[in-house]
Write a protein that holds these residues in place. Sequence first.
Motif, mmCIF file in Angstrom:
data_model
loop_
_atom_site.group_PDB
_atom_site.id
_atom_site.type_symbol
_atom_site.label_atom_id
_atom_site.label_comp_id
_atom_site.label_asym_id
_atom_site.label_seq_id
_atom_site.Cartn_x
_atom_site.Cartn_y
_atom_site.Cartn_z
ATOM 1 N N UNK A 8 29.392 -12.332 19.609
ATOM 2 C CA UNK A 8 28.221 -12.386 18.730
ATOM 3 C C UNK A 8 28.591 -12.921 17.348
ATOM 4 N N UNK A 9 29.745 -12.523 16.836
ATOM 5 C CA UNK A 9 30.188 -13.073 15.548
ATOM 6 C C UNK A 9 30.413 -14.575 15.672
ATOM 7 N N UNK A 10 31.028 -14.985 16.774
ATOM 8 C CA UNK A 10 31.243 -16.418 17.002
ATOM 9 C C UNK A 10 29.909 -17.150 17.100
ATOM 10 N N UNK A 11 28.900 -16.502 17.689
ATOM 11 C CA UNK A 11 27.580 -17.109 17.783
ATOM 12 C C UNK A 11 26.951 -17.330 16.413
ATOM 13 N N UNK A 12 27.105 -16.346 15.526
ATOM 14 C CA UNK A 12 26.580 -16.495 14.165
ATOM 15 C C UNK A 12 27.279 -17.658 13.464
ATOM 16 N N UNK A 13 28.579 -17.700 13.553
ATOM 17 C CA UNK A 13 29.337 -18.779 12.910
ATOM 18 C C UNK A 13 28.941 -20.126 13.503
ATOM 19 N N UNK A 43 32.535 -1.416 7.637
ATOM 20 C CA UNK A 43 32.447 -1.679 9.078
ATOM 21 C C UNK A 43 32.318 -3.175 9.336
ATOM 22 N N UNK A 44 31.545 -3.861 8.508
ATOM 23 C CA UNK A 44 31.396 -5.316 8.652
ATOM 24 C C UNK A 44 32.748 -5.993 8.455
ATOM 25 N N UNK A 45 33.451 -5.625 7.399
ATOM 26 C CA UNK A 45 34.772 -6.223 7.139
ATOM 27 C C UNK A 45 35.728 -5.959 8.291
ATOM 28 N N UNK A 46 35.707 -4.744 8.830
ATOM 29 C CA UNK A 46 36.596 -4.391 9.940
ATOM 30 C C UNK A 46 36.233 -5.171 11.203
ATOM 31 N N UNK A 47 34.943 -5.343 11.452
ATOM 32 C CA UNK A 47 34.492 -6.083 12.625
ATOM 33 C C UNK A 47 34.942 -7.542 12.547
ATOM 34 N N UNK A 48 34.806 -8.140 11.382
ATOM 35 C CA UNK A 48 35.244 -9.530 11.192
ATOM 36 C C UNK A 48 36.758 -9.626 11.348
ATOM 37 N N UNK A 49 37.480 -8.696 10.745
ATOM 38 C CA UNK A 49 38.948 -8.705 10.850
ATOM 39 C C UNK A 49 39.392 -8.567 12.308
ATOM 40 N N UNK A 50 38.724 -7.693 13.068
ATOM 41 C CA UNK A 50 39.061 -7.519 14.483
ATOM 42 C C UNK A 50 38.809 -8.795 15.276
ATOM 43 N N UNK A 55 41.212 -13.536 18.069
ATOM 44 C CA UNK A 55 40.986 -14.976 18.282
ATOM 45 C C UNK A 55 39.557 -15.307 18.712
ATOM 46 N N UNK A 56 38.608 -14.410 18.468
ATOM 47 C CA UNK A 56 37.204 -14.769 18.646
ATOM 48 C C UNK A 56 36.784 -15.705 17.512
ATOM 49 N N UNK A 69 35.651 -20.382 12.228
ATOM 50 C CA UNK A 69 34.976 -21.086 13.314
ATOM 51 C C UNK A 69 35.192 -20.282 14.600
ATOM 52 N N UNK A 70 34.336 -20.488 15.594
ATOM 53 C CA UNK A 70 34.564 -19.802 16.864
ATOM 54 C C UNK A 70 35.933 -20.172 17.425
ATOM 55 N N UNK A 71 36.636 -19.167 17.917
ATOM 56 C CA UNK A 71 37.996 -19.373 18.393
ATOM 57 C C UNK A 71 38.082 -19.583 19.891
ATOM 58 N N UNK A 72 39.304 -19.700 20.389
ATOM 59 C CA UNK A 72 39.519 -20.056 21.793
ATOM 60 C C UNK A 72 39.089 -19.004 22.802
ATOM 61 N N UNK A 73 38.979 -17.741 22.431
ATOM 62 C CA UNK A 73 38.567 -16.721 23.403
ATOM 63 C C UNK A 73 37.065 -16.455 23.352
ATOM 64 N N UNK A 74 36.363 -17.076 22.422
ATOM 65 C CA UNK A 74 34.944 -16.779 22.198
ATOM 66 C C UNK A 74 34.029 -17.525 23.163
ATOM 67 N N UNK A 75 32.992 -16.818 23.557
ATOM 68 C CA UNK A 75 31.839 -17.411 24.226
ATOM 69 C C UNK A 75 30.662 -17.091 23.312
#
Length: 158
Positions: A8-13, A43-50, A55-56, A69-75
């Motif tokens: 979902x984070x990758x989707x936003x990006x 929690x937002x900062x931790x979620x992004x860091x995770x 590699x999401x 940017x979305x990473x190699x493991x992201x869908x």
Amino acid sequence: MPSSTGDELAGVVDLFGALTRDELESALDELAFKRGESADEDAIEATVADAIEAYYLVAVDEDDESLLVPGPVAFPTLSDGAEDLPHIMDVPDRTVDRETLVEAVERRLRADAASAVDDGDTDRIEHLLDVSYDLETWGDTDASEIRERLDDALENRN
């Protein structure tokens, strides 16, 4: 704010092509507001860091700023309300040079692999092995040298 997945984070990006970390955190804050929920900045900062750790999301320096940017493991997946973010936020659409991005991810994977091997962190080594396969598909590159080092470390631990 409910926990967002790496996809979902990758989707936003992906909606914007690339975002700074602050922009992504603002987008997540906007999503929480839109859903009538309170945003927990920690929690937002931790979620992004995770998501970065797994590699999401990957960071690349381009035009004197660090972009995610979305990473190699992201869908990349859009969570409810995310499709409205480009209309809410004043963020330019960006593109990142693909070659620069792949090189940055390879460098990071190489460094992470060395650290995991040095630390004897079996869980991290196994995760990075998976990332190496994803990187080859995502980046059209050869990560076999990194994978060999990780495989050797696992064999030596058993």
